[in-house]
Structures are given as C-alpha cells and as structure tokens.
Design an enzyme around this catalytic site. Structure first.
Site, PDB file in Angstrom:
ATOM      1  N   CYS A   1      51.484  40.360  47.451  1.00 48.84           N
ATOM      2  CA  CYS A   1      52.690  40.880  47.702  1.00 48.84           C
ATOM      3  C   CYS A   1      53.843  39.791  47.077  1.00 48.84           C
ATOM      4  O   CYS A   1      53.213  38.970  46.817  1.00 48.84           O
ATOM      5  CB  CYS A   1      52.973  41.080  49.242  1.00 48.84           C
ATOM      6  SG  CYS A   1      52.016  42.228  49.901  1.00 48.84           S
TER       7      CYS A   1
ATOM      8  N   GLY B   1      53.521  43.496  43.120  1.00 49.08           N
ATOM      9  CA  GLY B   1      53.275  44.615  44.045  1.00 49.08           C
ATOM     10  C   GLY B   1      54.177  45.829  43.685  1.00 49.08           C
ATOM     11  O   GLY B   1      55.337  45.669  43.707  1.00 49.08           O
TER      12      GLY B   1
ATOM     13  N   ASN C   1      53.507  37.597  52.595  1.00 49.06           N
ATOM     14  CA  ASN C   1      52.611  37.809  51.486  1.00 49.06           C
ATOM     15  C   ASN C   1      51.268  37.076  51.998  1.00 49.06           C
ATOM     16  O   ASN C   1      51.304  35.816  52.117  1.00 49.06           O
ATOM     17  CB  ASN C   1      52.952  36.867  50.348  1.00 49.06           C
ATOM     18  CG  ASN C   1      52.355  36.858  49.307  1.00 49.06           C
ATOM     19  OD1 ASN C   1      52.439  35.878  48.524  1.00 49.06           O
ATOM     20  ND2 ASN C   1      51.298  37.596  48.987  1.00 49.06           N
ATOM     21  N   GLY C   2      50.083  37.583  51.837  1.00 45.49           N
ATOM     22  CA  GLY C   2      48.979  37.008  52.295  1.00 45.49           C
ATOM     23  C   GLY C   2      48.036  37.883  53.010  1.00 45.49           C
ATOM     24  O   GLY C   2      48.249  39.150  53.042  1.00 45.49           O
TER      25      GLY C   2
ATOM     26  N   CYS D   1      45.730  29.533  45.333  1.00 48.36           N
ATOM     27  CA  CYS D   1      44.940  30.622  44.797  1.00 48.36           C
ATOM     28  C   CYS D   1      44.662  30.216  43.348  1.00 48.36           C
ATOM     29  O   CYS D   1      45.696  30.440  42.772  1.00 48.36           O
ATOM     30  CB  CYS D   1      45.476  31.884  45.206  1.00 48.36           C
ATOM     31  SG  CYS D   1      44.672  33.207  44.055  1.00 48.36           S
TER      32      CYS D   1
ATOM     33  N   TYR E   1      46.074  35.059  36.770  1.00 45.18           N
ATOM     34  CA  TYR E   1      46.499  36.243  36.470  1.00 45.18           C
ATOM     35  C   TYR E   1      47.650  36.828  37.155  1.00 45.18           C
ATOM     36  O   TYR E   1      48.444  37.657  36.723  1.00 45.18           O
ATOM     37  CB  TYR E   1      45.041  37.340  37.272  1.00 45.18           C
ATOM     38  CG  TYR E   1      45.445  38.693  37.347  1.00 45.18           C
ATOM     39  CD1 TYR E   1      45.693  39.550  36.209  1.00 45.18           C
ATOM     40  CD2 TYR E   1      45.830  39.208  38.610  1.00 45.18           C
ATOM     41  CE1 TYR E   1      45.942  40.771  36.464  1.00 45.18           C
ATOM     42  CE2 TYR E   1      46.029  40.559  38.848  1.00 45.18           C
ATOM     43  CZ  TYR E   1      46.294  41.284  37.727  1.00 45.18           C
ATOM     44  OH  TYR E   1      46.519  42.661  37.711  1.00 45.18           O
TER      45      TYR E   1
ATOM     46  N   CYS F   1      37.752  38.162  48.270  1.00 48.02           N
ATOM     47  CA  CYS F   1      38.779  37.376  48.857  1.00 48.02           C
ATOM     48  C   CYS F   1      39.049  37.879  49.981  1.00 48.02           C
ATOM     49  O   CYS F   1      39.393  38.851  50.187  1.00 48.02           O
ATOM     50  CB  CYS F   1      39.743  37.275  47.750  1.00 48.02           C
ATOM     51  SG  CYS F   1      41.521  36.472  48.362  1.00 48.02           S
TER      52      CYS F   1
HETATM   53  P1  5GP Z   1      37.480  45.304  36.298  1.00 44.23           P
HETATM   54  O1  5GP Z   1      36.584  44.352  35.829  1.00 44.23           O
HETATM   55  O2  5GP Z   1      37.612  45.456  37.838  1.00 44.23           O
HETATM   56  O3  5GP Z   1      37.445  46.744  35.569  1.00 44.23           O
HETATM   57  O4  5GP Z   1      39.232  44.947  36.164  1.00 44.23           O
HETATM   58  C1  5GP Z   1      39.348  43.653  35.750  1.00 44.23           C
HETATM   59  C2  5GP Z   1      40.842  43.600  35.163  1.00 44.23           C
HETATM   60  O5  5GP Z   1      41.664  44.004  36.181  1.00 44.23           O
HETATM   61  C3  5GP Z   1      41.347  42.230  34.699  1.00 44.23           C
HETATM   62  O6  5GP Z   1      41.733  42.601  33.208  1.00 44.23           O
HETATM   63  C4  5GP Z   1      42.650  41.925  35.396  1.00 44.23           C
HETATM   64  O7  5GP Z   1      43.504  41.361  34.636  1.00 44.23           O
HETATM   65  C5  5GP Z   1      42.837  43.282  36.277  1.00 44.23           C
HETATM   66  N1  5GP Z   1      43.234  43.059  37.490  1.00 44.23           N
HETATM   67  C6  5GP Z   1      43.907  43.895  38.117  1.00 44.23           C
HETATM   68  N2  5GP Z   1      44.119  43.587  39.586  1.00 44.23           N
HETATM   69  C7  5GP Z   1      43.528  42.494  39.650  1.00 44.23           C
HETATM   70  C8  5GP Z   1      43.087  41.724  40.725  1.00 44.23           C
HETATM   71  O8  5GP Z   1      43.600  41.930  41.944  1.00 44.23           O
HETATM   72  N3  5GP Z   1      42.387  40.632  40.467  1.00 44.23           N
HETATM   73  C9  5GP Z   1      41.790  40.043  39.456  1.00 44.23           C
HETATM   74  N4  5GP Z   1      41.091  39.295  39.277  1.00 44.23           N
HETATM   75  N5  5GP Z   1      41.881  40.978  38.242  1.00 44.23           N
HETATM   76  C10 5GP Z   1      42.747  41.965  38.527  1.00 44.23           C
HETATM   77 FE1  SF4 Z   2      42.663  33.392  45.171  1.00 41.21          FE
HETATM   78 FE2  SF4 Z   2      41.285  34.931  46.948  1.00 41.21          FE
HETATM   79 FE3  SF4 Z   2      40.021  33.885  44.998  1.00 41.21          FE
HETATM   80 FE4  SF4 Z   2      40.928  32.331  46.695  1.00 41.21          FE
HETATM   81  S1  SF4 Z   2      39.303  33.732  47.180  1.00 41.21           S
HETATM   82  S2  SF4 Z   2      40.902  31.911  44.674  1.00 41.21           S
HETATM   83  S3  SF4 Z   2      42.838  33.062  47.217  1.00 41.21           S
HETATM   84  S4  SF4 Z   2      41.666  35.519  44.728  1.00 41.21           S
HETATM   85 MG    MG Z   3      43.749  42.285  32.713  1.00 46.08          MG
END
Ligand code: 5GP
Ligand code: SF4
Ligand code: MG
Length: 449
Positions: A2, A28, A102-103, A235, A241, A381
């Site tokens: 968020c 968000g 946020n969190g 994080c 990302y 997470c």
């Molecule tokens: P997936 O492997 O689940 O199909 O998608 C990975 C892709 O989703 C990556 O390209 C990343 O940029 C995007 N993405 C969208 N939302 C998130 C998120 O909350 N966390 C992460 N790590 N990647 C996300």
């Molecule tokens: Fe970030 Fe959550 Fe991964 Fe920790 S567990 S690095 S807060 S995405």
């Molecule tokens: Mg991506």
C-alpha cells in the site's frame, strides 16, 4: 502493499495529498482515500479504483483543511471491498481518528479474537481495524493510546494517524516498509516513498527510523522511540520490484540498485546470446545493467500496455493468465532469429515467465535465457506483500532445473542472496541494518502468529 501520504500545516493539504497519492499509485490500485481535517472535523472520501478515478478535481478541492492523510490500497489482509478502503475513520472518547496503514500485522487475528471477546465490534476484516480498537479502548491522549497499541501489535507497519488537530506517524521496530519525512514550505510531509516528495516539490528531510513515532501538532514536531531494540529489516522487494525507480529507499537509489542487480546477474550467469531484453517495467534497468556488464546489445523487445494494472490484481489464476497477455507484447522485429537473454525481477507462480518465454519463441526467438534479479521465492511473505500461499510458489515445489523446463526456457538463473545484497550496496552495513529475506530463506524476524 500500500502507499501512505500525509501533510501537516498546509492550506492546500488535500490537493497535495491527492498529488502525493498519485505518485504512489504503483503501490496499490484497488482503492484510494483521503481524510482532511479543518481543525474541527475530519472529512473523508474513499473509493475503489485509481486515485484519478476516486477523486475528480472538484471533489478533492472541496475539502478545506491544513492537514490530510491518504492511502492507496493493494489488498493483502482482508477483502478488497470498499469497506476495507482506507483511511479507516472511527470515533473514540477523544474525538475522531483517521488511520492509514501500509504493511501487515502478524498477530492481528489473535488480537482481534481477544478484542471481540471483550466486546469490541469490528466493522471490517482488515487488520488495521485492530489498531483503532486498541486506541478506542485506551482513550485519550491519542499519542499515549497509540504508543500502547504499537507495543501490542507485531509485524510490518508504516502507519499514519490523524485526529482533528494532530498527525502521528509510526514505523514498526524492524522498518520493513519505507517511510520518509519531508518538508514543503512550512508544512511537514510523510510519504511511503521519496518519489511523492519530489512530485509535490517537497524537500527530503530523512527516513523515519524503525521503532520511531513522530507527533505533529501546533507545538511542532516531537520525535520519540517506542521500542528498545531496532533492527532494520527493509523488504528486499522494495528495491527489486515495488518502489519506483526514482525513489530512494533508506538513502539508496532504487534505479541504481536495479541496474546493479543486472550487473551481478551477468557476473554470476553470463549467457551466449545476441541481445538482452527486460520485462517492463521492473526488469528494464536490470536488463540494461546485464547488457552493459556482459557487453551485449540491449533491445526494447517487449512493450507494456500502460493502461492495464499490475497482473497480480486480477483475482484468480485464469484471469491472471489472460491479464499477462493483455499487458505485455513482443516486438517481433527485435527478437526474430535471435538468442535472447530475458531479465525479470521475480518468479512467483511462474505463470508470467512461462507466458513470456512462449511469446518470445512464437515471435521467432531461437533461444531464451531467463535471468531473475531475486533468489527463488520459497516461502510466503507475512509482511504485506502478496507472494501467494506456499503451495502456489513455484520455487517451493520445484528445483531450478524443473522451473526452467516448466517455463520453457533454455537456461535459467536466479540471483544469489549474496549477489542481491551486494547490489544494494548494503553488504558492509552491520547485521542490524539488513534486509528482510524471509521469503527466500523462511527465517522470519517476527513471531509468525
Ligand atoms: P508469476 O511468476 O507469479 O506469474 O509472476 C511474476 C511477475 O509478477 C514478475 O514479473 C513480477 O514483476 C510481477 N509481480 C506482480 N506483483 C508482484 C508481487 O507482489 N511480488 C512479486 N515478487 N512480483 C510481483
Ligand atoms: Fe519483502 Fe515479504 Fe519477502 Fe520480507 S518476506 S523480503 S517483507 S516480500
Ligand atoms: Mg514484472
């Protein structure tokens, strides 16, 4: 995920908050809201959708007042409905309070059960409401009530609170989420990211520290720490990302980190290839870094339709599958007959990468070498990022070779934890200045319930 933004002491508080939230929109897109106080009453408007959909110009200008807080929401705890949109506003014996969070709180469920047994009636199912009930039970003065609540809740939170006459900001003792303090003319500004400070023309003052509470009122700004031990666990995904590349997180440029992540990837896993492309948007800077380091040409091989929100926001796998195609397309001319290095930030469920690899091959790429700027995500997470339940995480179930075959790539490499930390330039910092790495190694810095 968020974004929060607040301003104290400016006659254009609501308009500036609108602009600030707009700059935090990437954090968000499900709902947005602003609460404004004129010193007597708090007015709030919240709605589903983008900031520009929720607030037309006349609507945000209709609120008068010198202080405002705002929120953009990406659902991680609770439903995505309007009821859970923030700021959450409630009344306690001292008056009105608005909260933006946020969190994610790890002990919200336990606290909620306790509070309900003691008679509290919850209006929403978001974990943020626990904070408001704790405050309501304690009564005024608000800063003491808030501080007591902070000692009870655990997990990740960057919080903004506003009463008719005060604004209060708090950062959890581990500092999972970024939160910055700025100044605009004579007003104080608090923002999830520095990009929003730049947008409104505010000066960056400093990061709000883990375990810190800031109270803004007519007496000025008071700062205090509400916990003993403060161990930074920013994080890792804020750098990889989430955060906008023009932000600085903990004093470090997100863009520079992403480029360096790409360079590290090349050092760890160079590829025999003709060109490098990145998955828009978060993979682009890393692709440039990879290309520079490996001495390969960088190409704009993929386009993103910027009018589609982030893929994750689609509610189910089937829609997500379709969402990927709506969002990304391949520039055939750039990749046809070529051996391509494909750089992306993460593989979560593996759906996106599988789709992209086949799109590249459908468009004539002869080989696809996938390079990922984060280590495999093997654990969920708990701190507010939607990285799926454990069974949906492809790296929790499959080896790297199996994932390579599953997504149809010719080779696959995930950046090592060490390489990732090196790229952020934080490897020389002491242990208590580190990153959260829980989703890579399953070691959680908080209790897990
Ligand atoms: P997936 O492997 O689940 O199909 O998608 C990975 C892709 O989703 C990556 O390209 C990343 O940029 C995007 N993405 C969208 N939302 C998130 C998120 O909350 N966390 C992460 N790590 N990647 C996300
Ligand atoms: Fe970030 Fe959550 Fe991964 Fe920790 S567990 S690095 S807060 S995405
Ligand atoms: Mg991506």
């Amino acid at each position: 995920m968020c974004g929060i933004f607040g301003i104290f002491g400016h006659p254009k508080a609501s308009e500036l908050t609108f602009l600030g939230l707009h700059a935090l929109q990437h954090r968000g897109q499900e709902s947005a809201g602003i609460s404004v106080s004129d010193g007597e009453t708090i007015h709030t408007r919240r709605g589903q959708g983008l900031v520009s959909e929720v607030f037309s110009r006349d609507e945000y200008l209709e609120f008068e007042g010198n202080q405002a807080i705002g929120h953009v929401r990406y659902t991680t705890a609770g439903d995505s409905g309007l009821l859970n949109a923030q700021p959450l506003v409630f009344r306690y014996t001292g008056g009105q309070v608005a909260v933006a969070h946020n969190g994610n709180l790890v002990n919200a469920k336990r606290l909620r059960d306790q509070l309900e047994r003691q008679g509290s009636i919850f209006q929403t199912n978001s974990d943020t409401e626990v904070v408001s009930h704790l405050i309501a039970r304690a009564g005024p003065p608000i800063d003491h009530a808030f501080q007591d609540a902070l000692r009870v809740i655990d997990g990740a939170y960057a919080l903004l609170l506003m009463t008719e006459k005060q604004m209060i900001a708090a950062q959890d003792p581990r500092g999972f989420r970024p939160l910055s303090l700025g100044q605009f003319e004579n007003a104080w500004v608090v923002s999830s990211e520095t990009c929003a400070l730049n947008t409104i023309g505010a000066d960056f003052v400093r990061e709000i520290k883990p375990g810190e509470l800031l109270v803004f009122d007519e007496k000025g700004l008071q700062m205090r720490s509400f916990t003993g031990v403060q161990t930074r666990k920013i994080c890792s995904f804020e750098y990889i990302y989430f955060a906008r590349p023009d932000s600085e997180v903990d004093g470090i440029s997100v863009h520079s980190v992403r480029k360096e992540l790409g360079r590290e990837l090349c050092r760890e896993a160079p590829a025999e290839a003709d060109l490098v492309i990145g998955v828009p948007d978060s993979g682009l800077a890393a692709a440039v870094g990879y290309a520079e380091q490996c001495g390969l040409p960088y190409e704009l091989g993929m386009m993103k339709n910027r009018y589609v929100g982030r893929t994750f926001i689609q509610p189910n796998q089937e829609l997500r599958r379709r969402g990927v195609k709506m969002k990304l397309s391949v520039v055939r001319k750039a990749v046809e007959g070529k051996r391509v290095v494909l750089v992306d930030d993460s593989i979560v469920r593996g759906i996106t990468s599988g789709r992209i690899v086949s799109m590249l091959k459908d468009n004539g790429a002869t080989e696809v070498h996938m390079r990922v700027t984060s280590p495999p995500i093997t654990h969920p997470c708990l701190y507010g990022i939607d990285t799926a339940r454990r069974m949906e995480l492809i790296a929790a179930e499959m080896s790297v070779d199996e994932i390579r075959d599953e997504i149809g790539a010719d080779s696959l490499h995930f950046l090592s934890e060490k390489g990732m930390i090196q790229a952020t330039g934080r490897e020389d910092l002491s242990e208590d200045q580190g990153h959260c790495l829980s989703c890579f190694n399953g070691k959680y810095p908080t209790p897990t319930t």
